[in-house]
Design a protein around this motif. Structure first.
Motif, mmCIF file in Angstrom:
data_model
loop_
_atom_site.group_PDB
_atom_site.id
_atom_site.type_symbol
_atom_site.label_atom_id
_atom_site.label_comp_id
_atom_site.label_asym_id
_atom_site.label_seq_id
_atom_site.Cartn_x
_atom_site.Cartn_y
_atom_site.Cartn_z
ATOM 1 N N GLN A 51 -72.587 -4.991 52.745
ATOM 2 C CA GLN A 51 -73.956 -5.387 53.077
ATOM 3 C C GLN A 51 -74.129 -6.907 52.952
ATOM 4 O O GLN A 51 -73.338 -7.588 52.305
ATOM 5 C CB GLN A 51 -74.938 -4.668 52.152
ATOM 6 N N THR A 52 -75.176 -7.401 53.564
ATOM 7 C CA THR A 52 -75.454 -8.832 53.519
ATOM 8 C C THR A 52 -75.919 -9.220 52.109
ATOM 9 O O THR A 52 -76.870 -8.643 51.584
ATOM 10 C CB THR A 52 -76.546 -9.209 54.529
ATOM 11 N N ARG A 53 -75.218 -10.170 51.534
ATOM 12 C CA ARG A 53 -75.587 -10.612 50.193
ATOM 13 C C ARG A 53 -76.899 -11.395 50.231
ATOM 14 O O ARG A 53 -77.143 -12.173 51.166
ATOM 15 C CB ARG A 53 -74.492 -11.495 49.594
ATOM 16 N N ALA A 54 -77.736 -11.201 49.231
ATOM 17 C CA ALA A 54 -78.992 -11.937 49.142
ATOM 18 C C ALA A 54 -78.730 -13.410 48.890
ATOM 19 O O ALA A 54 -77.762 -13.790 48.213
ATOM 20 C CB ALA A 54 -79.857 -11.362 48.026
ATOM 21 N N SER A 55 -79.589 -14.237 49.428
ATOM 22 C CA SER A 55 -79.529 -15.675 49.176
ATOM 23 C C SER A 55 -80.928 -16.162 48.832
ATOM 24 O O SER A 55 -81.927 -15.475 49.102
ATOM 25 C CB SER A 55 -78.990 -16.425 50.393
ATOM 26 N N VAL A 56 -80.979 -17.346 48.229
ATOM 27 C CA VAL A 56 -82.255 -17.905 47.783
ATOM 28 C C VAL A 56 -82.373 -19.338 48.273
ATOM 29 O O VAL A 56 -81.560 -20.191 47.897
ATOM 30 C CB VAL A 56 -82.372 -17.868 46.241
ATOM 31 N N PRO A 57 -83.357 -19.642 49.101
ATOM 32 C CA PRO A 57 -83.561 -21.032 49.533
ATOM 33 C C PRO A 57 -84.246 -21.836 48.437
ATOM 34 O O PRO A 57 -84.952 -21.280 47.577
ATOM 35 C CB PRO A 57 -84.471 -20.891 50.752
ATOM 36 N N GLU A 70 -74.607 -5.603 42.833
ATOM 37 C CA GLU A 70 -74.738 -6.794 43.667
ATOM 38 C C GLU A 70 -76.112 -6.750 44.358
ATOM 39 O O GLU A 70 -76.619 -5.684 44.703
ATOM 40 C CB GLU A 70 -73.618 -6.852 44.699
ATOM 41 N N ILE A 71 -76.682 -7.924 44.550
ATOM 42 C CA ILE A 71 -78.008 -8.016 45.157
ATOM 43 C C ILE A 71 -77.852 -8.270 46.653
ATOM 44 O O ILE A 71 -77.281 -9.277 47.069
ATOM 45 C CB ILE A 71 -78.829 -9.145 44.511
ATOM 46 N N THR A 72 -78.361 -7.344 47.441
ATOM 47 C CA THR A 72 -78.304 -7.479 48.899
ATOM 48 C C THR A 72 -79.639 -8.009 49.419
ATOM 49 O O THR A 72 -80.639 -8.047 48.701
ATOM 50 C CB THR A 72 -78.008 -6.125 49.561
ATOM 51 N N SER A 73 -79.651 -8.376 50.678
ATOM 52 C CA SER A 73 -80.890 -8.883 51.271
ATOM 53 C C SER A 73 -81.969 -7.808 51.302
ATOM 54 O O SER A 73 -83.169 -8.113 51.304
ATOM 55 C CB SER A 73 -80.622 -9.408 52.686
ATOM 56 N N ASP A 74 -81.575 -6.519 51.313
ATOM 57 C CA ASP A 74 -82.551 -5.428 51.301
ATOM 58 C C ASP A 74 -83.192 -5.243 49.932
ATOM 59 O O ASP A 74 -84.243 -4.593 49.828
ATOM 60 C CB ASP A 74 -81.884 -4.115 51.716
#
Length: 317
Positions: A24-30, A237-241
């Motif tokens: 899955q897409t990993r979460a990111s933080v701007p 793991e933290i995903t974008s969802d």
């Protein structure tokens, strides 16, 4: 010095900056609202705690002392980049081991920033030259200066179990000096102990009342209780969802509002890190300038999940 390598845990996880182990897409933080710029003044410390996340000790100089000139450079970059920084934080190690600590704090205060210094309030802070410097800063800037004191537990025995025999008494002595001289204090504790948050805060309240410390134990900004950071514990793991599932916003995570400057042993220049908690993780080093540090942060570490997203903790005041 202790081994700086990561313990073996979370096998298969946190390998790819952009994709989790499940694909899955990993979460990111701007960097959406930069409020705090941290400076690690060096990893040398007068004591060696049992579970120090940064492995500070009298022998660990993996992060060397920052200088006033280096701090001034980054303070200037704040204006150049138009970052809305309100607070400059200094951490270590023990910041008062650095001979330039008072000068660095003054440099930030003179530019109008609030200053937060994390300290154990022990012998380095109690040197006559440091005391004189703190009194001068208090006289000139008042409550723009705050010292956050590390009190791992409100009970002497448990605090000393973490920090060494006699450390609680020395810290209380330092806090009494700060109290008597009108220097604003807050406290940082830990939640590793087998007690509820309510029990912990009640214990700190009793400690503060007994010593006349003007610190609100039930206000999380004045008494910060940090969750334990154990890389050997399995975490998701933290995903974008996850933002929607958890009902959280990326803006609530610490790396949305802060960066930290460090100087590695042997390096010609300081570097800017995405996180105050990951000084030894090269993937969280963003470059030498604040401009380079404006890119989003990929949540590719167990601390991102346990401490920040799920734990909801922040190092800022």
């Amino acid at each position: 010095m202790k081994d700086l390598q990561k313990p073996v845990a979370n096998l298969g996880k946190f390998q790819d900056a952009f994709v989790t182990a499940s694909g899955q897409t990993r979460a990111s933080v701007p960097l959406s609202d930069p409020e705090t710029l941290w400076f690690n003044t060096g990893t040398l410390c007068n004591i060696e705690c049992t579970n120090c996340y940064i492995l500070s000790s009298p022998a660990n100089d993996a992060l060397v002392y920052l200088s006033e000139a280096e701090v001034q450079s980054y303070l200037s970059q704040i204006g150049e980049r138009n970052w809305p920084i309100r607070e400059i934080g200094f951490t270590g190690g023990e910041p008062f081991m650095n001979p330039g600590m008072i000068a660095m704090a003054r440099a930030a205060l003179e530019r109008g920033f609030d200053v937060l210094i994390l300290t154990n309030a022990m012998r380095p802070m109690m040197r006559k030259t440091v005391q004189a410097g703190l009194l001068a800063l208090r006289e000139a800037f008042g409550d723009k200066l705050t010292l956050r004191i590390s009190v791992d537990h409100h009970c002497e025995a448990l605090h000393d179990k973490e920090r060494g025999a006699g450390s609680f008494a020395k810290t209380i002595q330092g806090m009494e000096w700060l109290r008597d001289n009108g220097v604003r204090m807050t406290v940082a504790g830990r939640t590793v102990w087998e007690e509820s948050e309510a029990e912990a805060r009640d214990g700190y309240a009793a400690l503060f009342a007994a010593h006349g410390f003007a610190i609100d134990a039930h206000n999380p900004s004045q008494t910060v209780l940090f969750p334990e950071m154990d890389e050997t514990v399995e975490v998701p793991e933290i995903t974008s969802d996850c933002w929607g599932i958890l009902g959280k916003s990326p803006d609530s995570v610490m790396c949305a509002s802060s960066r930290m400057v460090v100087k590695r042993k042997g390096a010609k220049s300081p570097a800017v890190l995405a996180c105050t908690l990951l000084p030894y993780a090269p993937e969280f080093e963003m470059g030498e300038t604040l401009a380079e540090a404006e890119r989003p942060v990929q949540l590719n570490h167990p601390h991102c999940a346990k401490f920040c997203v799920l734990g909801g903790a922040s190092c800022s005041a």
